[in-house]
Scaffold this motif. Structure first.
Motif, mmCIF file in Angstrom:
data_model
loop_
_atom_site.group_PDB
_atom_site.id
_atom_site.type_symbol
_atom_site.label_atom_id
_atom_site.label_comp_id
_atom_site.label_asym_id
_atom_site.label_seq_id
_atom_site.Cartn_x
_atom_site.Cartn_y
_atom_site.Cartn_z
ATOM 1 N N TYR A 153 -36.384 12.754 -1.310
ATOM 2 C CA TYR A 153 -35.893 13.949 -2.008
ATOM 3 C C TYR A 153 -36.649 14.250 -3.304
ATOM 4 N N GLY A 154 -37.637 13.405 -3.635
ATOM 5 C CA GLY A 154 -38.421 13.669 -4.830
ATOM 6 C C GLY A 154 -37.716 13.367 -6.129
ATOM 7 N N GLY A 165 -23.795 6.075 2.226
ATOM 8 C CA GLY A 165 -24.062 6.080 3.669
ATOM 9 C C GLY A 165 -24.358 4.684 4.189
ATOM 10 N N ILE A 166 -25.150 3.920 3.424
ATOM 11 C CA ILE A 166 -25.451 2.541 3.826
ATOM 12 C C ILE A 166 -24.162 1.726 3.873
ATOM 13 N N ALA A 167 -23.326 1.895 2.850
ATOM 14 C CA ALA A 167 -22.048 1.159 2.815
ATOM 15 C C ALA A 167 -21.153 1.556 3.981
ATOM 16 N N TYR A 168 -21.188 2.816 4.345
ATOM 17 C CA TYR A 168 -20.349 3.291 5.452
ATOM 18 C C TYR A 168 -20.740 2.607 6.763
ATOM 19 N N ALA A 169 -22.025 2.281 6.891
ATOM 20 C CA ALA A 169 -22.513 1.634 8.117
ATOM 21 C C ALA A 169 -21.955 0.224 8.294
ATOM 22 N N THR A 170 -21.362 -0.359 7.251
ATOM 23 C CA THR A 170 -20.750 -1.687 7.400
ATOM 24 C C THR A 170 -19.475 -1.628 8.229
ATOM 25 N N GLY A 171 -18.886 -0.430 8.337
ATOM 26 C CA GLY A 171 -17.615 -0.312 9.041
ATOM 27 C C GLY A 171 -16.421 -0.721 8.198
ATOM 28 N N ARG A 172 -16.650 -1.037 6.928
ATOM 29 C CA ARG A 172 -15.559 -1.484 6.054
ATOM 30 C C ARG A 172 -14.844 -0.325 5.351
ATOM 31 N N ARG A 185 -18.822 18.294 0.580
ATOM 32 C CA ARG A 185 -19.030 19.750 0.563
ATOM 33 C C ARG A 185 -18.151 20.421 -0.505
ATOM 34 N N GLU A 186 -16.972 19.873 -0.715
ATOM 35 C CA GLU A 186 -16.037 20.472 -1.671
ATOM 36 C C GLU A 186 -16.278 20.024 -3.114
ATOM 37 N N ARG A 187 -16.806 18.799 -3.286
ATOM 38 C CA ARG A 187 -16.784 18.195 -4.625
ATOM 39 C C ARG A 187 -18.142 18.032 -5.297
ATOM 40 N N LEU A 188 -19.215 18.004 -4.521
ATOM 41 C CA LEU A 188 -20.516 17.703 -5.116
ATOM 42 C C LEU A 188 -21.419 18.933 -5.170
ATOM 43 N N ASP A 189 -22.297 18.923 -6.160
ATOM 44 C CA ASP A 189 -23.350 19.934 -6.189
ATOM 45 C C ASP A 189 -24.345 19.635 -5.062
ATOM 46 N N ASN A 190 -25.091 20.632 -4.676
ATOM 47 C CA ASN A 190 -26.069 20.463 -3.587
ATOM 48 C C ASN A 190 -25.456 19.756 -2.383
ATOM 49 N N PRO A 191 -24.346 20.284 -1.859
ATOM 50 C CA PRO A 191 -23.619 19.556 -0.803
ATOM 51 C C PRO A 191 -24.446 19.281 0.442
ATOM 52 N N GLU A 192 -25.253 20.231 0.869
ATOM 53 C CA GLU A 192 -26.002 20.002 2.107
ATOM 54 C C GLU A 192 -27.021 18.881 1.937
ATOM 55 N N GLU A 193 -27.651 18.818 0.764
ATOM 56 C CA GLU A 193 -28.612 17.744 0.514
ATOM 57 C C GLU A 193 -27.882 16.401 0.403
ATOM 58 N N ASN A 194 -26.699 16.414 -0.224
ATOM 59 C CA ASN A 194 -25.922 15.175 -0.327
ATOM 60 C C ASN A 194 -25.432 14.703 1.045
ATOM 61 N N ASP A 196 -26.961 15.303 3.849
ATOM 62 C CA ASP A 196 -28.160 14.770 4.501
ATOM 63 C C ASP A 196 -28.458 13.357 3.995
ATOM 64 N N ALA A 197 -28.288 13.132 2.675
ATOM 65 C CA ALA A 197 -28.530 11.801 2.105
ATOM 66 C C ALA A 197 -27.519 10.787 2.643
ATOM 67 N N PHE A 198 -26.265 11.206 2.772
ATOM 68 C CA PHE A 198 -25.235 10.323 3.333
ATOM 69 C C PHE A 198 -25.593 9.934 4.768
ATOM 70 N N ARG A 199 -25.985 10.898 5.565
ATOM 71 C CA ARG A 199 -26.343 10.621 6.962
ATOM 72 C C ARG A 199 -27.598 9.753 7.032
ATOM 73 N N PHE A 200 -28.572 10.033 6.160
ATOM 74 C CA PHE A 200 -29.790 9.224 6.112
ATOM 75 C C PHE A 200 -29.444 7.773 5.758
ATOM 76 N N GLY A 201 -28.591 7.601 4.730
ATOM 77 C CA GLY A 201 -28.173 6.249 4.346
ATOM 78 C C GLY A 201 -27.447 5.542 5.468
ATOM 79 N N TYR A 202 -26.621 6.275 6.183
ATOM 80 C CA TYR A 202 -25.872 5.688 7.300
ATOM 81 C C TYR A 202 -26.824 5.161 8.370
ATOM 82 N N GLU A 203 -27.840 5.936 8.707
ATOM 83 C CA GLU A 203 -28.811 5.496 9.717
ATOM 84 C C GLU A 203 -29.606 4.291 9.215
ATOM 85 N N GLU A 204 -29.982 4.316 7.932
ATOM 86 C CA GLU A 204 -30.701 3.171 7.371
ATOM 87 C C GLU A 204 -29.801 1.940 7.344
ATOM 88 N N GLY A 205 -28.522 2.151 7.071
ATOM 89 C CA GLY A 205 -27.571 1.040 7.051
ATOM 90 C C GLY A 205 -27.416 0.404 8.424
#
Length: 213
Positions: A153-154, A165-172, A185-194, A196-205
């Motif tokens: 994301y630069g 996202g990585i933490a979510y991949a633990t299943g805990r 989407r409701e709480r953070l700025d730049n929701p679509e990028e966030n 995407d980052a959550f999903r990216f972290g999940y896959e890396e996790g």
């Protein structure tokens, strides 16, 4: 009632309380009992910050019983199912909370305290932190979420969401992905990028844990 305890630790400015609040809002959206607290002292001066998140999850067919609920907003020592460390030193400072079967995810991006910056002491190597953390639990994983965020994301802004996202991949984390993404989407700025980052972290996790946890 199954209780799930999570501690998030880092320094001011890394988004520790933001991720903690996001999990709590997502739990409310999911209809899961949740409690927690944050320490914000000196958070504007890169001071220590942590966020405690406690879920109370009813088992299938179980009815709510006040006596079995969550009666403290702080995670008792030795009971955290998950410790998400945004910075190595702060991860170790909060290691007392993790259970012997808990999972530690430590971001290896270092933020040096003043004594290190002025050359009075040296910052220990990451291997020393891992060694010390394994005295609490064998399930210690390291990532460099800041590097991941910078490469994708630069900048470091998305590091916290990647760690989530990585933490979510633990299943805990007892939440559905759509509850987390709706809350982002409701709480953070730049929701679509966030998201995407959550999903990216999940896959890396998932790669990191190799579906072993």
């Amino acid at each position: 009632m199954k209780k799930v305890n999570i501690v998030i630790a880092g320094v001011g400015g890394q988004g520790v309380t933001t991720i903690g609040m996001l999990l709590k809002y997502a739990a409310v959206k999911a209809g899961i009992m949740v409690s927690g607290s944050e320490t914000r002292g000196a958070s504007q001066r890169e001071g220590s910050v942590n966020s405690h998140v406690r879920f109370g999850v009813l088992e299938p067919g179980e009815e709510y019983d006040e006596r079995r609920g969550i009666h403290s907003s702080l995670v008792p020592s030795g009971t955290a199912d998950l410790l998400i460390g945004f910075e190595p030193m702060e991860t170790l400072r909060n290691a007392r909370y993790v259970s012997s079967n808990g999972i530690v995810i430590m971001n290896t991006y270092e933020i040096w305290p003043i004594p290190v910056r002025v050359g009075e002491v040296s910052y220990p190597p990451i291997e020393k932190f891992v060694e010390a953390l394994k005295a609490f639990t064998p399930h210690v994983y390291t990532v460099n979420a800041n590097k991941m965020a910078d490469e994708r994301y630069g900048g470091y802004t998305m590091a916290g969401t990647i760690l989530l996202g990585i933490a979510y991949a633990t299943g805990r984390i007892p939440l559905k992905t759509h509850h987390i993404e709706e809350t982002i989407r409701e709480r953070l700025d730049n929701p679509e990028e966030n998201i995407d980052a959550f999903r990216f972290g999940y896959e890396e996790g998932k790669k990191l844990f190799n579906v072993k946890v």
